[in-house]
Motif scaffolding. Structure first.
Motif, PDB file in Angstrom:
ATOM      1  N   VAL A  57      -3.635  42.032  27.790  1.00  0.00           N
ATOM      2  CA  VAL A  57      -4.898  42.677  28.166  1.00  0.00           C
ATOM      3  C   VAL A  57      -6.027  42.197  27.251  1.00  0.00           C
ATOM      4  CG1 VAL A  57      -6.105  44.908  28.285  1.00  0.00           C
ATOM      5  CG2 VAL A  57      -3.784  44.679  29.212  1.00  0.00           C
ATOM      6  N   ALA A  58      -5.755  42.105  25.962  1.00  0.00           N
ATOM      7  CA  ALA A  58      -6.772  41.634  25.011  1.00  0.00           C
ATOM      8  C   ALA A  58      -7.178  40.202  25.332  1.00  0.00           C
ATOM      9  CB  ALA A  58      -6.255  41.736  23.579  1.00  0.00           C
ATOM     10  N   GLU A  59      -6.220  39.360  25.690  1.00  0.00           N
ATOM     11  CA  GLU A  59      -6.535  37.965  26.009  1.00  0.00           C
ATOM     12  C   GLU A  59      -7.422  37.898  27.244  1.00  0.00           C
ATOM     13  OE1 GLU A  59      -6.867  34.077  27.294  1.00  0.00           O
ATOM     14  OE2 GLU A  59      -5.861  35.581  28.526  1.00  0.00           O
ATOM     15  N   LYS A  60      -7.142  38.730  28.235  1.00  0.00           N
ATOM     16  CA  LYS A  60      -7.980  38.772  29.440  1.00  0.00           C
ATOM     17  C   LYS A  60      -9.409  39.188  29.080  1.00  0.00           C
ATOM     18  CE  LYS A  60      -5.115  37.693  32.711  1.00  0.00           C
ATOM     19  NZ  LYS A  60      -5.252  36.425  33.383  1.00  0.00           N
ATOM     20  N   TRP A  61      -9.542  40.199  28.229  1.00  0.00           N
ATOM     21  CA  TRP A  61     -10.863  40.663  27.828  1.00  0.00           C
ATOM     22  C   TRP A  61     -11.593  39.579  27.037  1.00  0.00           C
ATOM     23  CZ3 TRP A  61     -13.766  41.307  23.478  1.00  0.00           C
ATOM     24  CH2 TRP A  61     -14.953  42.003  23.647  1.00  0.00           C
ATOM     25  N   PHE A  62     -10.911  38.989  26.023  1.00  0.00           N
ATOM     26  CA  PHE A  62     -11.536  37.938  25.224  1.00  0.00           C
ATOM     27  C   PHE A  62     -11.885  36.728  26.086  1.00  0.00           C
ATOM     28  CE2 PHE A  62      -9.755  40.077  21.407  1.00  0.00           C
ATOM     29  CZ  PHE A  62     -10.915  40.138  20.655  1.00  0.00           C
ATOM     30  N   SER A  63     -11.040  36.402  27.050  1.00  0.00           N
ATOM     31  CA  SER A  63     -11.311  35.282  27.939  1.00  0.00           C
ATOM     32  C   SER A  63     -12.605  35.507  28.718  1.00  0.00           C
ATOM     33  CB  SER A  63     -10.144  35.076  28.903  1.00  0.00           C
ATOM     34  OG  SER A  63     -10.378  33.981  29.748  1.00  0.00           O
ATOM     35  N   SER A  64     -12.761  36.686  29.235  1.00  0.00           N
ATOM     36  CA  SER A  64     -13.978  37.023  29.979  1.00  0.00           C
ATOM     37  C   SER A  64     -15.193  36.989  29.056  1.00  0.00           C
ATOM     38  CB  SER A  64     -13.832  38.409  30.612  1.00  0.00           C
ATOM     39  OG  SER A  64     -15.027  38.789  31.230  1.00  0.00           O
ATOM     40  N   TYR A  65     -15.031  37.562  27.868  1.00  0.00           N
ATOM     41  CA  TYR A  65     -16.133  37.606  26.908  1.00  0.00           C
ATOM     42  C   TYR A  65     -16.537  36.204  26.466  1.00  0.00           C
ATOM     43  CZ  TYR A  65     -18.965  38.747  22.866  1.00  0.00           C
ATOM     44  OH  TYR A  65     -20.006  38.820  21.971  1.00  0.00           O
ATOM     45  N   VAL A  66     -15.553  35.385  26.099  1.00  0.00           N
ATOM     46  CA  VAL A  66     -15.839  34.031  25.621  1.00  0.00           C
ATOM     47  C   VAL A  66     -16.480  33.200  26.730  1.00  0.00           C
ATOM     48  CG1 VAL A  66     -14.769  31.864  24.839  1.00  0.00           C
ATOM     49  CG2 VAL A  66     -14.086  34.029  23.802  1.00  0.00           C
ATOM     50  N   SER A  67     -15.986  33.342  27.938  1.00  0.00           N
ATOM     51  CA  SER A  67     -16.509  32.552  29.057  1.00  0.00           C
ATOM     52  C   SER A  67     -17.905  32.982  29.491  1.00  0.00           C
ATOM     53  CB  SER A  67     -15.567  32.652  30.258  1.00  0.00           C
ATOM     54  OG  SER A  67     -14.326  32.088  29.948  1.00  0.00           O
TER      55      SER A  67
ATOM     56  N   PHE B 277     -18.713  21.166  20.385  1.00  0.00           N
ATOM     57  CA  PHE B 277     -17.359  20.696  20.101  1.00  0.00           C
ATOM     58  C   PHE B 277     -16.286  21.678  20.572  1.00  0.00           C
ATOM     59  CE2 PHE B 277     -18.256  23.170  16.331  1.00  0.00           C
ATOM     60  CZ  PHE B 277     -17.032  23.718  15.968  1.00  0.00           C
ATOM     61  N   LEU B 278     -16.678  22.914  20.900  1.00  0.00           N
ATOM     62  CA  LEU B 278     -15.734  23.898  21.425  1.00  0.00           C
ATOM     63  C   LEU B 278     -15.861  24.092  22.936  1.00  0.00           C
ATOM     64  CD1 LEU B 278     -15.824  26.667  18.653  1.00  0.00           C
ATOM     65  CD2 LEU B 278     -14.039  24.965  19.065  1.00  0.00           C
ATOM     66  N   ALA B 279     -16.790  23.401  23.538  1.00  0.00           N
ATOM     67  CA  ALA B 279     -16.968  23.524  24.992  1.00  0.00           C
ATOM     68  C   ALA B 279     -15.659  23.146  25.685  1.00  0.00           C
ATOM     69  CB  ALA B 279     -18.103  22.615  25.459  1.00  0.00           C
ATOM     70  N   GLY B 280     -15.269  23.949  26.643  1.00  0.00           N
ATOM     71  CA  GLY B 280     -14.021  23.696  27.362  1.00  0.00           C
ATOM     72  C   GLY B 280     -12.786  24.255  26.674  1.00  0.00           C
ATOM     73  N   GLN B 281     -12.964  24.930  25.556  1.00  0.00           N
ATOM     74  CA  GLN B 281     -11.830  25.486  24.807  1.00  0.00           C
ATOM     75  C   GLN B 281     -11.758  27.008  24.908  1.00  0.00           C
ATOM     76  OE1 GLN B 281      -9.502  23.530  23.436  1.00  0.00           O
ATOM     77  NE2 GLN B 281     -10.690  21.814  24.219  1.00  0.00           N
ATOM     78  N   GLN B 282     -12.338  27.574  25.952  1.00  0.00           N
ATOM     79  CA  GLN B 282     -12.386  29.024  26.087  1.00  0.00           C
ATOM     80  C   GLN B 282     -10.991  29.649  26.096  1.00  0.00           C
ATOM     81  OE1 GLN B 282     -14.077  26.891  28.009  1.00  0.00           O
ATOM     82  NE2 GLN B 282     -16.202  27.506  28.113  1.00  0.00           N
ATOM     83  N   ASP B 283     -10.035  29.021  26.778  1.00  0.00           N
ATOM     84  CA  ASP B 283      -8.672  29.567  26.824  1.00  0.00           C
ATOM     85  C   ASP B 283      -8.046  29.608  25.436  1.00  0.00           C
ATOM     86  OD1 ASP B 283      -8.871  29.884  29.552  1.00  0.00           O
ATOM     87  OD2 ASP B 283      -7.622  28.151  30.040  1.00  0.00           O
ATOM     88  N   THR B 284      -8.238  28.551  24.682  1.00  0.00           N
ATOM     89  CA  THR B 284      -7.665  28.480  23.336  1.00  0.00           C
ATOM     90  C   THR B 284      -8.315  29.515  22.418  1.00  0.00           C
ATOM     91  OG1 THR B 284      -7.202  26.135  23.638  1.00  0.00           O
ATOM     92  CG2 THR B 284      -7.256  26.938  21.368  1.00  0.00           C
ATOM     93  N   ILE B 285      -9.617  29.643  22.495  1.00  0.00           N
ATOM     94  CA  ILE B 285     -10.343  30.600  21.654  1.00  0.00           C
ATOM     95  C   ILE B 285      -9.950  32.034  22.005  1.00  0.00           C
ATOM     96  CG2 ILE B 285     -12.638  31.514  21.107  1.00  0.00           C
ATOM     97  CD1 ILE B 285     -13.644  28.577  21.589  1.00  0.00           C
ATOM     98  N   SER B 286      -9.904  32.349  23.289  1.00  0.00           N
ATOM     99  CA  SER B 286      -9.553  33.721  23.683  1.00  0.00           C
ATOM    100  C   SER B 286      -8.112  34.050  23.313  1.00  0.00           C
ATOM    101  CB  SER B 286      -9.791  33.943  25.178  1.00  0.00           C
ATOM    102  OG  SER B 286      -8.947  33.140  25.967  1.00  0.00           O
ATOM    103  N   PHE B 287      -7.208  33.079  23.427  1.00  0.00           N
ATOM    104  CA  PHE B 287      -5.813  33.286  23.049  1.00  0.00           C
ATOM    105  C   PHE B 287      -5.717  33.617  21.559  1.00  0.00           C
ATOM    106  CE2 PHE B 287      -1.601  32.011  21.669  1.00  0.00           C
ATOM    107  CZ  PHE B 287      -0.772  32.454  22.682  1.00  0.00           C
TER     108      PHE B 287
END
Length: 149
Positions: free
Chosen positions: A13-23, A31-41
Motif C-alpha cells: 500500500v505504501a509503495e502504491k501511495w509513494f508511486s502516485s506521489y512521486v509520479s 538524472f532521476l527521470a524515469g526512475q519513479q518505480d525505483t524511488i517509490s519502492f
C-alpha cells in the motif's frame, strides 16, 4: 507469518501511495527521470521498516523486546541498520526485474519473496543481540541432588 504478511501489505500500500506521489507531485532532477518505480519502492521500504519493526515486536518476538525506551530504540536502530542493506539490494533487484520488462506487480512479489526470508533472519539476529538474556546457570547454581554418571 502473520507479521510478515501484514508488513508486506503495508509495504504494498505504501509503495502504491509513494508511486502516485512521486509520479504526480514530485519534480525529479533529470538524472532521476524515469526512475519513479525505483524511488517509490525505496521510499516505501524505508517507511515499512518502522512498521515491520513494531509488528515483529508484538507478534513474533514479544513485548519484552521493546518493553523499555532503550530496548525499543536499540532494536529499531538495529532494524534500520539491517534492513537498509536489504532495502538497497532489493531496490536494485526490483529495478533490474523492471528493466528486463517484468510487470511491476510481479517484480514486487518476486523481490519481496526473495528478500523477505533474508530480512527475517537478520532481524532475528538483531533482536537477539539487542535484548539482554538472563545469565545461564553454572554447575554451582544447578539443582542439588542431580548425579553425574
Amino acid at each position: 507469518c502473520v507479521s510478515a504478511c501484514m508488513g508486506t501489505y503495508v509495504f504494498y500500500v505504501a509503495e502504491k501511495w509513494f508511486s502516485s506521489y512521486v509520479s504526480n507531485q514530485m519534480s525529479l532532477p533529470a538524472f532521476l527521470a524515469g526512475q519513479q518505480d525505483t524511488i517509490s519502492f525505496f521510499l516505501a521500504y524505508l517507511f515499512q521498516i518502522g512498521v515491520q519493526h513494531f509488528l515483529n515486536a508484538i507478534l513474533v518476538f514479544g513485548w519484552d523486546s521493546i518493553s523499555t525506551k532503550q530496548k525499543y530504540i536499540n532494536t529499531l536502530m538495529g532494524s534500520y541498520s539491517a534492513y537498509f542493506s536489504t532495502a538497497t539490494g532489493s531496490t536494485i533487484f526490483n529495478a533490474f526485474l523492471r528493466k528486463m520488462g517484468m510487470d511491476k506487480g510481479m517484480a514486487f512479489a518476486i523481490t519481496i519473496s526473495t528478500f523477505g526470508m533474508i530480512n527475517f533472519f537478520v532481524v532475528k539476529w538483531v533482536v537477539n543481540t539487542s535484548t539482554p538474556r538472563p545469565p545461564k546457570k553454572n554447575d554451582d547454581q544447578k539443582q542439588s541432588g542431580s548425579t553425574i554418571l
